[in-house]
Design a protein around this motif. Structure first.
Motif, PDB file in Angstrom:
ATOM      1  N   THR A 160     -33.688  36.520  79.380  1.00  0.00           N
ATOM      2  CA  THR A 160     -34.124  37.246  78.269  1.00  0.00           C
ATOM      3  C   THR A 160     -34.417  36.502  76.830  1.00  0.00           C
ATOM      4  O   THR A 160     -35.115  36.900  76.089  1.00  0.00           O
ATOM      5  N   GLN A 161     -33.804  35.189  76.703  1.00  0.00           N
ATOM      6  CA  GLN A 161     -33.833  34.725  75.405  1.00  0.00           C
ATOM      7  C   GLN A 161     -34.461  33.287  75.666  1.00  0.00           C
ATOM      8  O   GLN A 161     -34.621  32.384  74.506  1.00  0.00           O
ATOM      9  N   PHE A 162     -34.883  32.874  76.884  1.00  0.00           N
ATOM     10  CA  PHE A 162     -35.592  31.460  76.991  1.00  0.00           C
ATOM     11  C   PHE A 162     -36.931  31.329  76.362  1.00  0.00           C
ATOM     12  O   PHE A 162     -37.678  32.205  76.476  1.00  0.00           O
ATOM     13  N   ARG A 163     -36.893  30.250  75.690  1.00  0.00           N
ATOM     14  CA  ARG A 163     -38.380  29.620  75.097  1.00  0.00           C
ATOM     15  C   ARG A 163     -38.856  28.540  75.941  1.00  0.00           C
ATOM     16  O   ARG A 163     -40.101  28.703  76.278  1.00  0.00           O
TER      17      ARG A 163
ATOM     18  N   LEU B  59     -28.237  29.523  75.636  1.00  0.00           N
ATOM     19  CA  LEU B  59     -29.526  28.726  75.825  1.00  0.00           C
ATOM     20  C   LEU B  59     -30.875  29.225  75.459  1.00  0.00           C
ATOM     21  O   LEU B  59     -31.184  30.354  76.054  1.00  0.00           O
ATOM     22  N   VAL B  60     -31.723  28.570  75.173  1.00  0.00           N
ATOM     23  CA  VAL B  60     -32.984  28.931  74.947  1.00  0.00           C
ATOM     24  C   VAL B  60     -33.941  27.872  75.627  1.00  0.00           C
ATOM     25  O   VAL B  60     -35.192  28.167  75.621  1.00  0.00           O
ATOM     26  N   SER B  61     -33.406  26.620  75.680  1.00  0.00           N
ATOM     27  CA  SER B  61     -34.210  25.630  76.425  1.00  0.00           C
ATOM     28  C   SER B  61     -33.341  25.082  77.394  1.00  0.00           C
ATOM     29  O   SER B  61     -32.273  24.413  77.228  1.00  0.00           O
ATOM     30  N   LEU B  62     -33.843  25.185  78.848  1.00  0.00           N
ATOM     31  CA  LEU B  62     -33.050  24.453  79.826  1.00  0.00           C
ATOM     32  C   LEU B  62     -34.009  23.524  80.693  1.00  0.00           C
ATOM     33  O   LEU B  62     -35.058  24.103  81.047  1.00  0.00           O
ATOM     34  N   ASP B  63     -33.830  22.158  80.845  1.00  0.00           N
ATOM     35  CA  ASP B  63     -34.831  21.536  81.722  1.00  0.00           C
ATOM     36  C   ASP B  63     -33.757  20.505  82.668  1.00  0.00           C
ATOM     37  O   ASP B  63     -33.064  19.856  82.358  1.00  0.00           O
TER      38      ASP B  63
ATOM     39  N   ALA C  25     -40.091  38.055  85.935  1.00  0.00           N
ATOM     40  CA  ALA C  25     -40.483  39.182  84.886  1.00  0.00           C
ATOM     41  C   ALA C  25     -39.723  39.436  84.104  1.00  0.00           C
ATOM     42  O   ALA C  25     -39.836  40.119  82.933  1.00  0.00           O
ATOM     43  N   ASN C  26     -38.251  38.989  83.959  1.00  0.00           N
ATOM     44  CA  ASN C  26     -37.206  39.241  83.134  1.00  0.00           C
ATOM     45  C   ASN C  26     -37.186  38.253  81.754  1.00  0.00           C
ATOM     46  O   ASN C  26     -36.627  38.417  80.648  1.00  0.00           O
ATOM     47  N   LEU C  27     -38.187  37.412  81.928  1.00  0.00           N
ATOM     48  CA  LEU C  27     -38.437  36.287  80.693  1.00  0.00           C
ATOM     49  C   LEU C  27     -38.897  37.048  79.638  1.00  0.00           C
ATOM     50  O   LEU C  27     -39.745  38.039  79.650  1.00  0.00           O
ATOM     51  N   SER C  28     -38.567  36.734  78.414  1.00  0.00           N
ATOM     52  CA  SER C  28     -38.814  37.291  77.441  1.00  0.00           C
ATOM     53  C   SER C  28     -40.317  37.150  76.660  1.00  0.00           C
ATOM     54  O   SER C  28     -41.014  35.849  77.006  1.00  0.00           O
ATOM     55  N   SER C  29     -40.688  37.796  75.922  1.00  0.00           N
ATOM     56  CA  SER C  29     -42.130  37.449  75.306  1.00  0.00           C
ATOM     57  C   SER C  29     -42.059  36.301  74.457  1.00  0.00           C
ATOM     58  O   SER C  29     -42.903  35.916  73.952  1.00  0.00           O
ATOM     59  N   SER C  30     -40.837  35.647  73.879  1.00  0.00           N
ATOM     60  CA  SER C  30     -40.655  34.527  73.180  1.00  0.00           C
ATOM     61  C   SER C  30     -41.080  33.213  74.092  1.00  0.00           C
ATOM     62  O   SER C  30     -41.052  31.987  73.502  1.00  0.00           O
ATOM     63  N   LEU C  31     -41.051  33.541  75.431  1.00  0.00           N
ATOM     64  CA  LEU C  31     -41.400  32.164  76.553  1.00  0.00           C
ATOM     65  C   LEU C  31     -42.549  31.160  75.916  1.00  0.00           C
ATOM     66  O   LEU C  31     -43.794  31.867  75.691  1.00  0.00           O
ATOM     67  N   VAL C  32     -42.296  30.133  75.734  1.00  0.00           N
ATOM     68  CA  VAL C  32     -43.428  29.286  75.439  1.00  0.00           C
ATOM     69  C   VAL C  32     -43.842  28.361  76.611  1.00  0.00           C
ATOM     70  O   VAL C  32     -45.007  28.032  76.873  1.00  0.00           O
ATOM     71  N   THR C  33     -42.629  28.003  77.276  1.00  0.00           N
ATOM     72  CA  THR C  33     -43.027  26.895  78.470  1.00  0.00           C
ATOM     73  C   THR C  33     -42.305  27.340  79.962  1.00  0.00           C
ATOM     74  O   THR C  33     -40.931  27.703  79.660  1.00  0.00           O
TER      75      THR C  33
END
Length: 455
Positions: free
Chosen positions: A190-193, A166-170, A211-219
């Motif tokens: 670590t891979q969520f955008r 999963l990279v996107s969960l709503d 704080a564990n969310l990755s640098s690729s996070l957009v939203t």
């Protein structure tokens, strides 16, 4: 001659074979029969009701019964809402958002037979208090899962943590959905955008885990989640972050002065939190910022003049904080502004005569500050203005008569100032009562009982 004819015939046959082989290879594969059957069975489990997607209609989003195009004996890859893999025909995308679906999803649903799904979107339907079932965890290829605004409820199961791709969960705006820390701590962050969990009950989850969310996070959207404790300041500095929503987590703390804000930021909404800090001068570098709402938080210090560099900003709400100092005149550069609210701070000085080019404004709220001087006449140029709140300041002078030209004005608050002279008459001003002017002993005229003397 005969040999030559045979050779030419051989070449033509070979070319036809190659052409037909290439054509066959380039044609998308048909939908496998068992997946087509599963989709038709899924369709039959729902009724169709336009009211099930009324939220889409209210927001102007296209909505219709996508499953009407699902016909037995036709290629399911051509059905509305279906996306297939070219080589195999496997169904890898199912988008039934805003599709008028009404009915529950049970554990024996044929939905869970679609094992190749990568993208599943069931948003904005009425799934009648369905659970987020453990069976969703069996769709191991999922990269995008959207179950928002579809009347899901209950506790989110541990099996959801098995969706390692999963990279996107709503899961936002369900009906009393709960996410426990025992499940949350198993989810690979670590891979969520995109992570959207608005109105999911998360009171047992420590905000520090974000704080564990990755640098690729957009939203990241966590409105009304009952989060408590300190939110990590590093999140607002993630390089790809475009949207951060934390509103109405009234026990959520943090200090956003400890991090440089992401230059990618477009939307920040932390209304009604305990998050504190100063607006950095570097905010003027956030050229993509369009929406800034930090109302009812704990920000202090001055409003940086560099805000005037954000020419794409359309929504600026800094109300109910502890800002001091002057209103920067540079805000006159914000030609896209529709909402301008600095109410209930400790701002001082005169209101800049800055509104001449802010033609898109529909709301100005500067009430409950320490503002002095006269009401700027440039407000008269804001022809679409609907709300003007300047009450509870120390404004003086008369009410500009040109304000009567604001024919869209529906809310006016000039109370508790030091205004003097006659109240203008005509147009919308005939609809405003005493409460718009109370606390200004020097005012006279309708609707006040004090009449104005002859000149």
């Amino acid at each position: 001659m005969a040999k030559l004819l045979c050779f030419v015939s051989f070449l033509l046959c070979s070319q036809l074979f190659i052409t037909s082989s290439v054509s066959a290879a380039s044609s998308p594969a048909l939908c496998p029969q068992e997946q087509s059957n599963a989709l038709l069975k899924l369709k039959s489990s729902f009724s169709v009701d336009s009211w099930a997607s009324i939220s889409c209609a209210d927001e102007g989003v296209t909505n219709y019964a996508k499953t009407d195009s699902w016909k037995e004996g036709t290629d399911c890859c051509k059905w509305d809402g279906i996306r297939c893999e070219n080589e195999t025909g496997n169904v890898i995308g199912l988008d039934l958002s805003c599709s008028w679906l009404k009915g529950p999803i049970n554990s024996n649903s044929s939905l869970f037979l679609l094992k190749h799904l990568q993208n599943l979107n069931l948003a904005h339907n009425d799934l009648q208090q369905s659970k987020v079932l453990p069976e969703y965890g069996s769709l191991s290829s999922l990269t995008h899962l959207n179950l928002s605004s579809s009347n899901f409820n209950g506790t989110i199961p541990l099996e959801l943590s098995r969706l390692s791709r999963l990279v996107s969960l709503d899961l936002s705006f369900g009906n009393s959905l709960t996410l426990e820390s025992s499940v949350w701590n198993k989810i690979n962050l670590t891979q969520f955008r995109e992570l959207v969990l608005d109105r999911v009950w998360m009171s047992s989850i420590s905000p520090s885990t974000f704080a564990n969310l990755s640098s690729s996070l957009v939203t990241l959207s966590l409105a009304r989640c009952e989060l408590k404790g300190e939110f990590p300041h590093t999140i607002i500095g993630l390089p790809n972050l475009q949207k951060l929503v934390l509103l109405e987590n009234h026990e959520l703390t943090g200090n956003f002065s400890k991090s440089s804000w992401s230059n990618s930021l477009q939307h920040l909404d932390i209304w009604f939190t305990q998050i504190s800090g100063h607006l950095p001068d570097s905010i003027g570098n956030l050229k993509s910022l369009q929406h800034l709402n930090i109302q009812r938080s704990k920000f202090s210090g001055s409003i940086p003049a560099s805000l005037g560099n954000l020419t794409g900003l359309s929504y600026l709400v800094l109300a109910e904080n502890d800002f001091t100092g002057l209103i920067p005149h540079t805000l006159s550069n914000l030609h896209q502004l529709t909402i301008f609210a600095l109410a209930e701070n400790r701002l001082s000085g005169a209101i800049p005569n800055m509104f001449g080019k802010l033609s898109k404004l529909i709301g100005i709220s500067l009430r409950s500050n320490h503002l002095i001087g006269q009401i700027p006449t440039s407000i008269c140029n804001v022809s679409n203005l609907q709300v003007l709140e300047l009450g509870n300041n120390s404004l003086s002078g008369g009410i500009p008569s040109c304000l009567v030209n604001l024919k869209q004005l529906s809310t006016l608050d000039l109370s508790y100032n030091n205004l003097v002279g006659p109240i203008p008459t005509g147009n919308q001003f005939s609809t405003f009562g005493n409460e718009s002017y109370v606390g200004n002993p020097g005012l006279c005229g309708v609707p006040l009982s004090k009449s104005c003397g002859r000149a």
